[in-house]
Design a protein around this motif. Structure first.
Motif, PDB file in Angstrom:
ATOM      1  N   ASP A  65       0.887  -1.157  -0.063  1.00  0.00           N
ATOM      2  CA  ASP A  65       0.059   0.139  -0.126  1.00  0.00           C
ATOM      3  C   ASP A  65       0.915   1.130   0.004  1.00  0.00           C
ATOM      4  N   VAL A  66       0.900   2.046  -1.074  1.00  0.00           N
ATOM      5  CA  VAL A  66       1.707   3.210  -1.159  1.00  0.00           C
ATOM      6  C   VAL A  66       0.834   4.444  -0.896  1.00  0.00           C
ATOM      7  N   ARG A  67      -0.101   4.373  -0.182  1.00  0.00           N
ATOM      8  CA  ARG A  67      -0.902   5.616   0.267  1.00  0.00           C
ATOM      9  C   ARG A  67      -0.134   6.139   1.378  1.00  0.00           C
TER      10      ARG A  67
ATOM     11  N   GLU B   6      -2.240   8.906   6.600  1.00  0.00           N
ATOM     12  CA  GLU B   6      -3.158   9.463   7.203  1.00  0.00           C
ATOM     13  C   GLU B   6      -4.473   8.849   6.385  1.00  0.00           C
ATOM     14  N   GLU B   7      -4.091   8.303   5.161  1.00  0.00           N
ATOM     15  CA  GLU B   7      -5.253   7.595   4.324  1.00  0.00           C
ATOM     16  C   GLU B   7      -5.498   6.394   5.196  1.00  0.00           C
ATOM     17  N   LEU B   8      -4.608   5.642   5.798  1.00  0.00           N
ATOM     18  CA  LEU B   8      -4.787   4.330   6.187  1.00  0.00           C
ATOM     19  C   LEU B   8      -5.965   4.253   7.310  1.00  0.00           C
ATOM     20  N   ALA B   9      -6.020   5.358   7.959  1.00  0.00           N
ATOM     21  CA  ALA B   9      -7.245   5.389   9.164  1.00  0.00           C
ATOM     22  C   ALA B   9      -8.530   5.075   8.251  1.00  0.00           C
ATOM     23  N   LYS B  10      -8.634   5.890   7.181  1.00  0.00           N
ATOM     24  CA  LYS B  10     -10.071   5.839   6.222  1.00  0.00           C
ATOM     25  C   LYS B  10     -10.178   4.402   5.815  1.00  0.00           C
ATOM     26  N   ALA B  11      -9.165   3.907   5.359  1.00  0.00           N
ATOM     27  CA  ALA B  11      -9.475   2.263   4.743  1.00  0.00           C
ATOM     28  C   ALA B  11      -7.938   1.673   4.533  1.00  0.00           C
TER      29      ALA B  11
ATOM     30  N   HIS C  66       2.706  -1.420   4.318  1.00  0.00           N
ATOM     31  CA  HIS C  66       2.818   0.205   3.896  1.00  0.00           C
ATOM     32  C   HIS C  66       4.162   0.545   3.800  1.00  0.00           C
ATOM     33  N   VAL C  67       4.139   1.148   2.625  1.00  0.00           N
ATOM     34  CA  VAL C  67       5.272   1.567   1.934  1.00  0.00           C
ATOM     35  C   VAL C  67       4.877   3.104   1.412  1.00  0.00           C
ATOM     36  N   PRO C  68       4.782   3.950   2.118  1.00  0.00           N
ATOM     37  CA  PRO C  68       4.104   5.386   1.680  1.00  0.00           C
ATOM     38  C   PRO C  68       5.043   6.049   0.297  1.00  0.00           C
ATOM     39  N   MET C  69       4.366   6.534  -0.582  1.00  0.00           N
ATOM     40  CA  MET C  69       5.181   6.804  -1.745  1.00  0.00           C
ATOM     41  C   MET C  69       5.911   8.145  -1.460  1.00  0.00           C
ATOM     42  N   SER C  70       5.402   9.156  -0.572  1.00  0.00           N
ATOM     43  CA  SER C  70       6.205  10.231  -0.127  1.00  0.00           C
ATOM     44  C   SER C  70       7.831   9.873   0.502  1.00  0.00           C
TER      45      SER C  70
ATOM     46  N   VAL D 172       1.778  -6.807  -5.564  1.00  0.00           N
ATOM     47  CA  VAL D 172       0.764  -5.932  -5.998  1.00  0.00           C
ATOM     48  C   VAL D 172       0.914  -4.753  -5.293  1.00  0.00           C
ATOM     49  N   PHE D 173       0.839  -3.663  -5.922  1.00  0.00           N
ATOM     50  CA  PHE D 173       0.913  -2.385  -5.335  1.00  0.00           C
ATOM     51  C   PHE D 173      -0.503  -1.590  -5.510  1.00  0.00           C
ATOM     52  N   VAL D 174      -1.041  -1.116  -4.263  1.00  0.00           N
ATOM     53  CA  VAL D 174      -2.378  -0.481  -4.255  1.00  0.00           C
ATOM     54  C   VAL D 174      -2.327   0.870  -3.660  1.00  0.00           C
ATOM     55  N   CYS D 175      -3.093   1.832  -4.032  1.00  0.00           N
ATOM     56  CA  CYS D 175      -3.347   3.189  -3.623  1.00  0.00           C
ATOM     57  C   CYS D 175      -4.730   3.586  -3.663  1.00  0.00           C
ATOM     58  N   ALA D 176      -4.982   4.710  -3.540  1.00  0.00           N
ATOM     59  CA  ALA D 176      -6.362   4.968  -3.380  1.00  0.00           C
ATOM     60  C   ALA D 176      -7.478   4.677  -4.674  1.00  0.00           C
ATOM     61  N   HIS D 177      -6.728   5.203  -5.906  1.00  0.00           N
ATOM     62  CA  HIS D 177      -7.252   5.135  -7.183  1.00  0.00           C
ATOM     63  C   HIS D 177      -6.395   4.571  -8.392  1.00  0.00           C
ATOM     64  N   GLY D 178      -5.255   4.160  -8.134  1.00  0.00           N
ATOM     65  CA  GLY D 178      -4.465   3.266  -8.906  1.00  0.00           C
ATOM     66  C   GLY D 178      -3.351   4.196  -9.773  1.00  0.00           C
ATOM     67  N   GLN D 179      -3.226   5.305  -9.376  1.00  0.00           N
ATOM     68  CA  GLN D 179      -2.329   6.095 -10.112  1.00  0.00           C
ATOM     69  C   GLN D 179      -1.075   6.025  -9.586  1.00  0.00           C
ATOM     70  N   ARG D 180      -0.741   6.253  -8.293  1.00  0.00           N
ATOM     71  CA  ARG D 180       0.353   6.351  -7.369  1.00  0.00           C
ATOM     72  C   ARG D 180       0.795   4.749  -7.365  1.00  0.00           C
TER      73      ARG D 180
END
Length: 135
Positions: free
Chosen positions: A49-51, A54-59, A66-70, A86-94
């Motif tokens: 999960d590259v989000r 703060e995004e993890l608390a939502k879902a 967890h390996v954040p992109m930033s 498999v990489f995942v983010c909120a909408h697939g772009q990151r």
């Protein structure tokens, strides 16, 4: 005339072959959510999960690394498991960007992107967790 056509075809191939080879070398797939759940439940894949935190608390997805992109650190990707990554983010772009990066840099030979990300996962009624992650 045949010689000209052959030369034209060769020039076209000389120009396009590297692009085709790069495409196949990257093997960067946009994934169907159903197939991803099968891979994870069968133990064939690990999800990254590259989000951002703060995004993890939502879902979040149970068991995803967890390996954040930033602050992306390729050393945190489990590369020695023999599993698909498999990489995942909120909408697939990151996740698509990170997947392309790790393949282009030779960190992985294959990278999979969960198309449309966690948003589409949730809409499809697939399981996810909310609230702060337990430690």
């Amino acid at each position: 005339m045949a010689a000209y056509a052959d030369l034209e075809q060769k020039l076209l191939w000389d120009w396009t072959a590297p692009l085709i080879n790069d495409f196949f070398a990257m093997i960067h797939h946009a994934m169907l959510r159903k197939r991803c759940t099968e891979w994870v439940s069968d133990g064939e894949a690990v999800m990254i999960d590259v989000r951002e935190a703060e995004e993890l608390a939502k879902a979040r997805l149970d068991g995803a690394v967890h390996v954040p992109m930033s602050s992306f650190d390729p050393a945190l990707i489990p590369t020695d498991t023999g599993k698909k990554v498999v990489f995942v983010c909120a909408h697939g772009q990151r996740s698509e960007q990170i997947g392309g990066y790790v393949v282009a840099e030779g960190i992985l030979t294959e990278a999979y992107n969960m198309a449309d990300g966690l948003a589409a996962w949730a809409v499809a009624g697939l399981p996810f967790e909310t609230g702060p992650a337990s430690t």
